[in-house]
Design a protein around this motif. Structure first.
Motif, short mmCIF file in Angstrom:
data_model
loop_
_atom_site.label_atom_id
_atom_site.label_comp_id
_atom_site.label_asym_id
_atom_site.label_seq_id
_atom_site.Cartn_x
_atom_site.Cartn_y
_atom_site.Cartn_z
N GLU A 11 -13.09 -1.43 0.11
CA GLU A 11 -14.53 -1.58 -0.02
C GLU A 11 -14.83 -2.27 -1.34
N TRP A 12 -15.70 -3.27 -1.28
CA TRP A 12 -16.13 -3.97 -2.48
C TRP A 12 -17.07 -3.07 -3.25
N SER A 21 -8.52 2.72 -0.09
CA SER A 21 -8.42 4.13 0.30
C SER A 21 -7.44 4.29 1.46
N ALA A 22 -6.67 5.36 1.39
CA ALA A 22 -5.75 5.71 2.48
C ALA A 22 -5.52 7.21 2.44
N ARG A 23 -5.72 7.88 3.56
CA ARG A 23 -5.45 9.31 3.70
C ARG A 23 -6.13 10.15 2.63
N VAL A 29 -8.64 -1.78 -7.37
CA VAL A 29 -8.02 -3.10 -7.42
C VAL A 29 -9.02 -3.99 -8.16
N ASP A 30 -8.55 -4.76 -9.12
CA ASP A 30 -9.44 -5.60 -9.90
C ASP A 30 -8.66 -6.85 -10.29
N ARG A 31 -9.33 -7.75 -10.99
CA ARG A 31 -8.70 -8.99 -11.40
C ARG A 31 -9.05 -9.28 -12.85
#
Length: 138
Positions: A11-12, A21-23, A29-31
Protein backbone atom coordinates in the motif's frame (compact mmCIF):
# COMPACT_ATOMS: atom_id res chain seq x y z
CA UNK A 1 -3.22 -18.76 -8.81
CA UNK A 2 -4.19 -21.93 -7.06
CA UNK A 3 -2.66 -24.43 -4.70
CA UNK A 4 0.20 -23.40 -2.45
CA UNK A 5 0.45 -19.63 -2.81
CA UNK A 6 2.13 -16.82 -0.95
CA UNK A 7 0.63 -13.36 -0.79
CA UNK A 8 2.07 -9.95 0.03
CA UNK A 9 0.00 -6.77 -0.08
CA UNK A 10 1.54 -3.37 -0.70
CA UNK A 11 0.00 0.00 0.00
CA UNK A 12 1.29 3.44 -0.94
CA UNK A 13 1.62 5.59 2.18
CA UNK A 14 3.11 8.90 0.97
CA UNK A 15 5.91 10.22 -1.19
CA UNK A 16 7.85 7.10 -2.18
CA UNK A 17 7.03 5.22 1.01
CA UNK A 18 5.25 1.88 0.68
CA UNK A 19 4.05 -0.53 3.36
CA UNK A 20 4.37 -4.23 2.61
CA UNK A 21 2.20 -6.61 4.63
CA UNK A 22 2.07 -10.39 4.91
CA UNK A 23 0.37 -12.55 7.55
CA UNK A 24 -0.08 -9.56 9.91
CA UNK A 25 3.54 -8.37 9.71
CA UNK A 26 4.50 -5.06 8.13
CA UNK A 27 7.65 -3.43 6.83
CA UNK A 28 8.42 -0.14 5.15
CA UNK A 29 9.84 0.10 1.66
CA UNK A 30 11.29 3.44 0.62
CA UNK A 31 13.82 4.94 -1.76
CA UNK A 32 16.50 7.61 -1.83
CA UNK A 33 14.87 10.96 -2.55
CA UNK A 34 15.96 13.41 -5.25
CA UNK A 35 17.44 15.73 -2.61
CA UNK A 36 19.68 12.87 -1.39
CA UNK A 37 17.76 12.06 1.80
CA UNK A 38 17.74 8.41 2.70
CA UNK A 39 14.34 6.80 2.87
CA UNK A 40 12.77 5.40 6.01
CA UNK A 41 12.93 1.74 5.02
CA UNK A 42 14.48 -0.87 2.78
CA UNK A 43 14.85 -0.26 -0.93
CA UNK A 44 13.13 -2.92 -3.07
CA UNK A 45 16.52 -4.26 -4.23
CA UNK A 46 17.70 -4.52 -0.61
CA UNK A 47 14.61 -6.61 0.15
CA UNK A 48 15.51 -8.84 -2.80
CA UNK A 49 19.01 -9.40 -1.43
CA UNK A 50 17.67 -9.76 2.13
CA UNK A 51 15.28 -12.50 1.01
CA UNK A 52 18.16 -14.46 -0.49
CA UNK A 53 20.36 -14.01 2.61
CA UNK A 54 17.60 -14.89 5.07
CA UNK A 55 16.59 -17.96 3.08
CA UNK A 56 20.22 -19.12 2.83
CA UNK A 57 20.73 -18.62 6.56
CA UNK A 58 17.47 -20.32 7.51
CA UNK A 59 18.17 -23.31 5.28
CA UNK A 60 21.63 -23.76 6.80
CA UNK A 61 20.34 -23.36 10.36
CA UNK A 62 17.77 -26.10 9.85
CA UNK A 63 20.37 -28.39 8.24
CA UNK A 64 22.91 -27.83 11.04
CA UNK A 65 20.25 -28.45 13.67
CA UNK A 66 19.10 -31.68 11.97
CA UNK A 67 22.69 -32.92 11.54
CA UNK A 68 23.78 -31.93 15.08
CA UNK A 69 26.41 -29.51 13.74
CA UNK A 70 27.05 -26.99 16.53
CA UNK A 71 27.00 -23.35 15.43
CA UNK A 72 28.34 -20.62 17.72
CA UNK A 73 28.22 -17.63 15.36
CA UNK A 74 26.65 -17.23 11.94
CA UNK A 75 26.41 -14.31 9.56
CA UNK A 76 25.52 -13.82 5.92
CA UNK A 77 26.37 -10.83 3.74
CA UNK A 78 24.73 -10.46 0.33
CA UNK A 79 26.07 -7.94 -2.14
CA UNK A 80 24.50 -7.07 -5.47
CA UNK A 81 26.04 -5.32 -8.45
CA UNK A 82 23.68 -2.76 -9.97
CA UNK A 83 23.41 -2.13 -13.70
CA UNK A 84 21.71 0.76 -15.43
CA UNK A 85 20.69 -0.62 -18.84
CA UNK A 86 18.27 -2.12 -18.07
CA UNK A 87 18.18 -1.19 -14.38
CA UNK A 88 18.65 -4.40 -12.42
CA UNK A 89 20.94 -6.40 -10.18
CA UNK A 90 23.28 -8.22 -12.54
CA UNK A 91 25.46 -10.14 -10.08
CA UNK A 92 24.96 -11.39 -6.53
CA UNK A 93 27.65 -12.54 -4.13
CA UNK A 94 26.76 -14.33 -0.90
CA UNK A 95 29.37 -14.53 1.87
CA UNK A 96 28.57 -16.99 4.64
CA UNK A 97 30.56 -17.09 7.88
CA UNK A 98 30.06 -19.99 10.30
CA UNK A 99 31.85 -20.52 13.60
CA UNK A 100 31.56 -23.77 15.52
CA UNK A 101 32.83 -27.31 15.76
CA UNK A 102 32.16 -28.00 12.08
CA UNK A 103 33.71 -31.18 10.65
CA UNK A 104 35.91 -30.45 7.63
CA UNK A 105 34.16 -33.12 5.57
CA UNK A 106 30.86 -31.21 5.99
CA UNK A 107 31.99 -27.92 4.36
CA UNK A 108 31.19 -28.97 0.77
CA UNK A 109 27.81 -30.27 1.93
CA UNK A 110 27.08 -26.98 3.69
CA UNK A 111 27.88 -25.07 0.48
CA UNK A 112 25.55 -27.33 -1.51
CA UNK A 113 22.77 -26.97 1.08
CA UNK A 114 23.17 -23.17 1.12
CA UNK A 115 22.52 -23.06 -2.64
CA UNK A 116 19.37 -25.11 -2.11
CA UNK A 117 17.15 -22.53 -0.46
CA UNK A 118 13.85 -21.64 -2.14
CA UNK A 119 14.84 -18.08 -2.95
CA UNK A 120 18.13 -19.19 -4.52
CA UNK A 121 16.23 -21.73 -6.65
CA UNK A 122 13.69 -19.06 -7.61
CA UNK A 123 16.46 -16.69 -8.71
CA UNK A 124 18.23 -19.36 -10.76
CA UNK A 125 14.94 -20.70 -12.18
CA UNK A 126 12.88 -17.50 -12.58
CA UNK A 127 9.10 -17.79 -12.34
CA UNK A 128 6.65 -16.76 -14.99
CA UNK A 129 5.44 -13.27 -14.07
CA UNK A 130 2.08 -11.86 -15.10
CA UNK A 131 0.73 -8.38 -14.37
CA UNK A 132 -2.91 -7.32 -14.08
CA UNK A 133 -3.46 -3.56 -14.07
CA UNK A 134 -6.78 -1.97 -13.11
CA UNK A 135 -7.37 1.76 -13.50
CA UNK A 136 -10.47 3.38 -11.98
CA UNK A 137 -11.84 6.90 -12.01
CA UNK A 138 -12.45 8.52 -8.64
Amino acid sequence: MSGNTLKVNLEWLEGKKIQASARGSHLTVDRIYEDGREGMGFRPTELYLSALGACTMGTLLIFCENMDIPIENFSVEVEGKREKTPERISEVEISVSLTGDIPGDRVATLERVAKGCRVHYTMTHPPKISLNLTVTDE
